[in-house]
Design a protein around this motif. Structure first.
Motif, PDB file in Angstrom:
ATOM      1  N   ALA A 380       0.894  -1.080   0.197  1.00 26.00           N
ATOM      2  CA  ALA A 380      -0.163   0.037   0.037  1.00 26.00           C
ATOM      3  C   ALA A 380       0.972   1.125  -0.142  1.00 26.00           C
ATOM      4  CB  ALA A 380      -0.943  -0.130   1.066  1.00 26.00           C
ATOM      5  N   LEU A 411      -2.485  -0.955  -2.921  1.00 27.55           N
ATOM      6  CA  LEU A 411      -3.457  -0.144  -2.715  1.00 27.55           C
ATOM      7  C   LEU A 411      -2.924   1.384  -2.361  1.00 27.55           C
ATOM      8  CD1 LEU A 411      -6.565   0.564  -1.493  1.00 27.55           C
ATOM      9  CD2 LEU A 411      -5.530   0.012   0.593  1.00 27.55           C
ATOM     10  N   ARG A 443      -9.520  -2.370   1.561  1.00 27.92           N
ATOM     11  CA  ARG A 443      -8.925  -2.670   0.555  1.00 27.92           C
ATOM     12  C   ARG A 443      -9.830  -2.659  -0.756  1.00 27.92           C
ATOM     13  NH1 ARG A 443      -3.596  -3.395  -0.011  1.00 27.92           N
ATOM     14  NH2 ARG A 443      -2.629  -4.427  -1.770  1.00 27.92           N
ATOM     15  N   LEU A 452      -7.521   0.422  -5.339  1.00 24.73           N
ATOM     16  CA  LEU A 452      -6.713  -0.652  -5.890  1.00 24.73           C
ATOM     17  C   LEU A 452      -6.360  -1.101  -6.905  1.00 24.73           C
ATOM     18  CD1 LEU A 452      -5.573  -3.012  -4.055  1.00 24.73           C
ATOM     19  CD2 LEU A 452      -7.703  -4.342  -4.559  1.00 24.73           C
TER      20      LEU A 452
END
Length: 531
Positions: A380, A411, A443, A452
């Motif tokens: 992420a 993400l 997510r 995402l």
């Protein structure tokens, strides 16, 4: 308690502010607050060991009397000291206790040498405190030109700090005191403060993220290779079921800051066996190399775009040799990231704060970033608001990394526009943090906030992770209602005509002197013409 601590720190700082740079006088204040904690903690323990009612010994002065009485009995003295060392890890002679020295200060009987002896005895007797008070230089000419002047300066500081009840302070005493000092005197104290203090709200967010899915581990290890004040590591335990079983592993190059971290862990009741700390250069030599050297969580806030050697021999270093290139000499950001990532367990999570440049810069950094993305290492990317950190106003990103993933998606969260505006520093509210963490967990895409991205999408963007490529925060201007605008313009013109007529009528009725009649008539003709 927080306001009281801040007020007394500010007052005590008055005695030092004119004598030295804030980056120096914070060492005196933090060192003395730490020593006061050790002293007060010992007295509290004495009352408990003596099995005396705490309400009868509710002041440090009464506790000192009890301590002296117990030590005067030769039959119990040795056992008492041994028990204190066993439970606390140290003992302090009554004459060196903080409140005893502070009482002498109140009576103008304090001698600087006594405090120096107190520091030396604790540092030499117990390895845990070795070097911790080196920055509290009581012989510095900055405290005064001679011993008498230095004595006066420290006397005033002791008197002001004596009433701070550090034992009931909720939270991170050293961290809170440090954050207050930096925020108050950022013009000089905050030169590079961002490098060794992560604001609590950012630290809190990172701690929540790296513990997700690992909350119930009975043994948990955390590693911070650029640990600064240690607060980033300490925050992790707030989100674990067994916080007392956490092992802390940290390294810090700056000796003063290393001592600060050690103080911080001791203040939080971390046993010596649970600390594995090193004062050294993280990049130039790998550490730790002995077991354990892999950890459940890695948290980092390294110095941004620092210089490092980038010597070609590092291409053979197991931390860097999988990535084809080394981070450039002028920007060690990826060197720090790869070092931390190397020490992450296969089941762990890493969170690191870095400047946005790591997301899109090319050359060697582009090669390293591509390899991390191909391996699925980057989980992420969170864009943070600007002006969160002391000493720098630049916006930062928190990158989350994991190992052995089956997917290579990333993400993206753009949290840069959601914050509480502050006078000197912006802040994250509890709701801001909750939104980031819940978005991270779910997510999923959230319009204008999170996306995402598949690996193919990232590949099409040539492995550029610049957040605006993935999260569109553009807000379209609402369409203009031309009918309403026309109506409003017509109404304004009508109102203007009515006001002009009213003004004209008023002027016409004015009584004027004969010599002004010609001027007034001329003015009315002009006004009437324009109307």
């Amino acid at each position: 308690m927080g306001a009281d601590l801040n007020q007394r720190l500010f007052s005590a700082a008055d005695n030092l502010r004119s004598k030295m740079d804030a980056s120096e006088y914070k060492n005196y204040l933090l060192g003395l607050i730490f020593y006061k904690y050790l002293s007060d903690k010992l007295l509290q323990q004495v009352v408990e060991l003596a099995d005396e009612p705490i309400n009868e010994y509710d002041t440090p002065d009464k506790q000192v009397v009890l301590y002296e009485e117990l030590l005067s009995d030769e039959d119990t003295k040795a056992d008492l000291i041994a028990t204190l060392v066993d439970t606390l890890g140290y003992d302090i002679e009554p004459k060196y206790l903080f409140n005893v020295l502070a009482n002498q200060a109140k009576q103008n009987l304090f001698q600087l040498n006594e405090l120096n002896n107190a520091f030396n005895q604790l540092s030499s007797k117990y390895e845990l405190f070795s070097g911790l008070f080196d920055d509290v230089d009581l012989h510095s000419k900055k405290l005064g030109s001679d011993d008498q002047q230095r004595n006066v300066t420290i006397t005033e500081v002791l008197k002001k700090l004596n009433d701070v009840n550090v034992l009931v302070h909720k939270g991170d005493v050293i961290g809170d005191a440090y954050e207050f000092l930096i925020s108050q005197f950022a013009s000089d104290a905050g030169k590079k403060a961002g490098e060794f203090y992560t604001p609590h709200m950012v630290s809190d967010m990172m701690a929540q993220i790296v513990t997700i899915g690992q909350e119930d581990k009975k043994l948990f290890s955390v590693f911070d290779p650029t640990m600064g004040s240690g607060s980033l590591m300490l925050n992790v335990r707030n989100y674990l079921t067994y916080p007392e079983s956490v092992k802390y592993h940290g390294q810090e190059m700056n000796t003063t800051t290393f001592n600060l971290a050690k103080m911080n862990l001791i203040l939080h009741g971390v046993d010596a066996e649970a600390m594995n700390l090193r004062n050294g250069d993280t990049l130039n030599k790998d550490w730790p190399t002995d077991e354990p050297y892999m950890f459940d969580s890695v948290v980092m806030n390294p110095p941004y775009s620092a210089k490092w050697s980038a010597d070609a021999t590092f291409l053979d270093d197991s931390r860097f040799n999988r990535y084809g290139k080394l981070a450039p000499k002028s920007k060690a950001d990826f060197a720090f990231l790869l070092h931390g990532y190397y020490h992450l367990k296969d089941t762990g999570t890493m969170a690191i704060v870095l400047p946005h440049g790591v997301l899109f810069r090319g050359a060697a950094e582009g090669v390293i970033r591509k390899k991390l993305l191909e391996d699925g290492s980057i989980y992420a990317v969170i864009g943070m608001p600007a002006n969160l950190f002391f000493g720098t106003s630049i916006p930062t990103t928190v990158i989350i990394l994991k190992k052995n993933r089956t997917s290579r998606d990333v993400l993206f969260i753009d949290a840069s526009n959601e914050f509480v505006k502050g006078k000197n520093q912006n802040q994250l509210s509890d709701d801001n943090i909750k939104k980031i963490v819940s978005t991270y967990k779910e997510r999923k895409d959230i319009d204008k906030y999170a996306h995402l991205a598949s690996f193919d999408e990232i590949k099409k963007n040539d492995y550029n992770l610049n957040i605006p490529r993935y999260v569109d925060t553009f807000e379209e201007e609402p369409p203009v209602d031309m009918v309403a605008v026309g109506k409003e313009t017509k109404e304004l013109r009508q109102k203007k005509r009515e006001l002009e007529e009213s003004l004209f009528a008023t002027i016409s009725t004015l009584q004027v002197r004969p010599e002004d009649e010609a001027w007034l008539q001329s003015a009315l003709e002009v006004f009437d013409h324009e109307k």
